[in-house]
Design a protein around this motif. Structure first.
Motif, PDB file in Angstrom:
ATOM      1  N   VAL A 146    -178.096  67.765 -12.588  1.00  0.00           N
ATOM      2  CA  VAL A 146    -176.900  67.232 -13.251  1.00  0.00           C
ATOM      3  C   VAL A 146    -175.784  68.281 -13.253  1.00  0.00           C
ATOM      4  CG1 VAL A 146    -175.955  66.407 -15.444  1.00  0.00           C
ATOM      5  CG2 VAL A 146    -178.212  65.627 -14.680  1.00  0.00           C
ATOM      6  N   PHE A 147    -176.139  69.535 -13.546  1.00  0.00           N
ATOM      7  CA  PHE A 147    -175.156  70.619 -13.567  1.00  0.00           C
ATOM      8  C   PHE A 147    -174.491  70.771 -12.200  1.00  0.00           C
ATOM      9  CE2 PHE A 147    -173.926  75.009 -12.848  1.00  0.00           C
ATOM     10  CZ  PHE A 147    -173.227  75.333 -13.999  1.00  0.00           C
ATOM     11  N   ARG A 171    -174.166  68.587  -9.807  1.00  0.00           N
ATOM     12  CA  ARG A 171    -173.300  67.443  -9.519  1.00  0.00           C
ATOM     13  C   ARG A 171    -171.977  67.570 -10.276  1.00  0.00           C
ATOM     14  NH1 ARG A 171    -175.641  62.718  -7.487  1.00  0.00           N
ATOM     15  NH2 ARG A 171    -173.482  61.947  -7.560  1.00  0.00           N
ATOM     16  N   LYS A 172    -172.053  68.001 -11.529  1.00  0.00           N
ATOM     17  CA  LYS A 172    -170.845  68.133 -12.345  1.00  0.00           C
ATOM     18  C   LYS A 172    -169.920  69.226 -11.809  1.00  0.00           C
ATOM     19  CE  LYS A 172    -171.660  65.159 -15.776  1.00  0.00           C
ATOM     20  NZ  LYS A 172    -170.734  64.033 -16.134  1.00  0.00           N
ATOM     21  N   ARG A 173    -170.511  70.313 -11.306  1.00  0.00           N
ATOM     22  CA  ARG A 173    -169.714  71.448 -10.836  1.00  0.00           C
ATOM     23  C   ARG A 173    -169.342  71.351  -9.355  1.00  0.00           C
ATOM     24  NH1 ARG A 173    -169.770  76.168 -14.057  1.00  0.00           N
ATOM     25  NH2 ARG A 173    -169.795  75.454 -16.234  1.00  0.00           N
TER      26      ARG A 173
END
Length: 272
Positions: A109-110, A112-114
């Motif tokens: 998730v991290f 993908r967010k960054r």
């Protein structure tokens, strides 16, 4: 003579209500060393220095919760009647497979967010993960847990172990195999291999997959020695089942990604 052997004190500090356990200190030391190593490598790979600090701010608490939840779920027969014990993680009882699940989801998730490649992030983290696991097993040593079946003192002496390890394996009048040590050594060898694979310059994701496969092979065999395994049935150990699944998944993903080799970047970008 043997009955006079005293185990090492699992408490590092006890000042009134303040108690600090060796278990937590050792786990934290492994995590901090892994973070330092990953931060150095992330900078070398062109990522921002704070990348892994940001990751662990989410990953560590989630990993602890998922590791404990995993353990509690498969020991629910005990914790359902002792619910107050659920929060006492300083006494042991966290499952590395649960931590890996939580960390994997958090990192994905991290990334993908960054807008960062998850596989690149995972490759950088892999040596840190296995190093942290190697160090963390010594927390089990201090708690006299994660050991194998009953053996003799002669057996342990023939392994040429230091006396302090032999004495710590004396539990309730019997000596036990230091399964924690076997896994710690296996993980340290894996750590060296993963560092070496950085020089091979594999495709992105393959260092992480190497970690998954290497760790799972060792864990499968060592889990078979342990007396405190989480059990799915009377004969089926959850750790071994999970290890087999990870080995198969790791090899399968590697082969699928290699079938599209030209589309996958290398771990280290080639200079043009």
């Amino acid at each position: 003579m043997e009955t006079q052997i005293q185990p090492l004190d699992p408490l590092l500090i006890e000042l009134g209500p303040l108690t600090i356990h060796w278990y937590g200190v050792i786990i934290a030391a492994g995590a901090m060393l892994g973070l330092w190593l990953a931060t150095r490598e992330s900078v070398r790979q062109g990522l921002a220095r704070e990348t892994f600090m940001d990751v662990v701010l989410y990953a560590i608490p989630i990993a602890i919760i998922s590791a404990r939840a995993y353990y509690v779920i498969f020991r629910w027969d005990y914790y359902s009647v002792h619910p107050a014990e659920i929060v006492k993680i300083w006494e042991g009882g966290i499952a590395i497979h649960g931590a890996l699940i939580g960390s994997f989801i958090t990192a994905y998730v991290f990334a993908r967010k960054r807008g960062i490649s998850f596989w690149k992030l995972a490759d950088i983290a892999a040596p840190s993960l296995i190093l942290g696991q190697a160090i963390g097993r010594w927390g089990n040593f201090m708690n006299q847990e994660a050991h194998g079946g009953e053996v003799t003192r002669i057996f342990l002496e023939n392994l040429h172990l230091p006396t302090f390890i032999i004495n710590q394996m004396y539990i309730d009048g019997h000596y036990y195999q230091p399964a924690f040590l076997y896994e710690s050594v296996w993980n340290m060898i894996g750590f060296a291999i993963l560092l070496g694979l950085r020089r091979v310059n594999l495709k992105q994701g393959e260092i992480f997959l190497s970690y998954v496969i290497w760790y799972s092979i060792g864990r499968f065999y060592i889990e078979g020695l342990r007396t405190d395994s989480l059990m799915l049935t009377e004969t089926l150990r959850i750790g071994q089942l999970f290890s087999i699944a990870l080995i198969v998944a790791g090899i399968t993903i590697w082969k699928i990604r290699r079938s599209k080799e030209n589309a996958k970047p290398n771990y280290v970008k080639k200079q043009s």
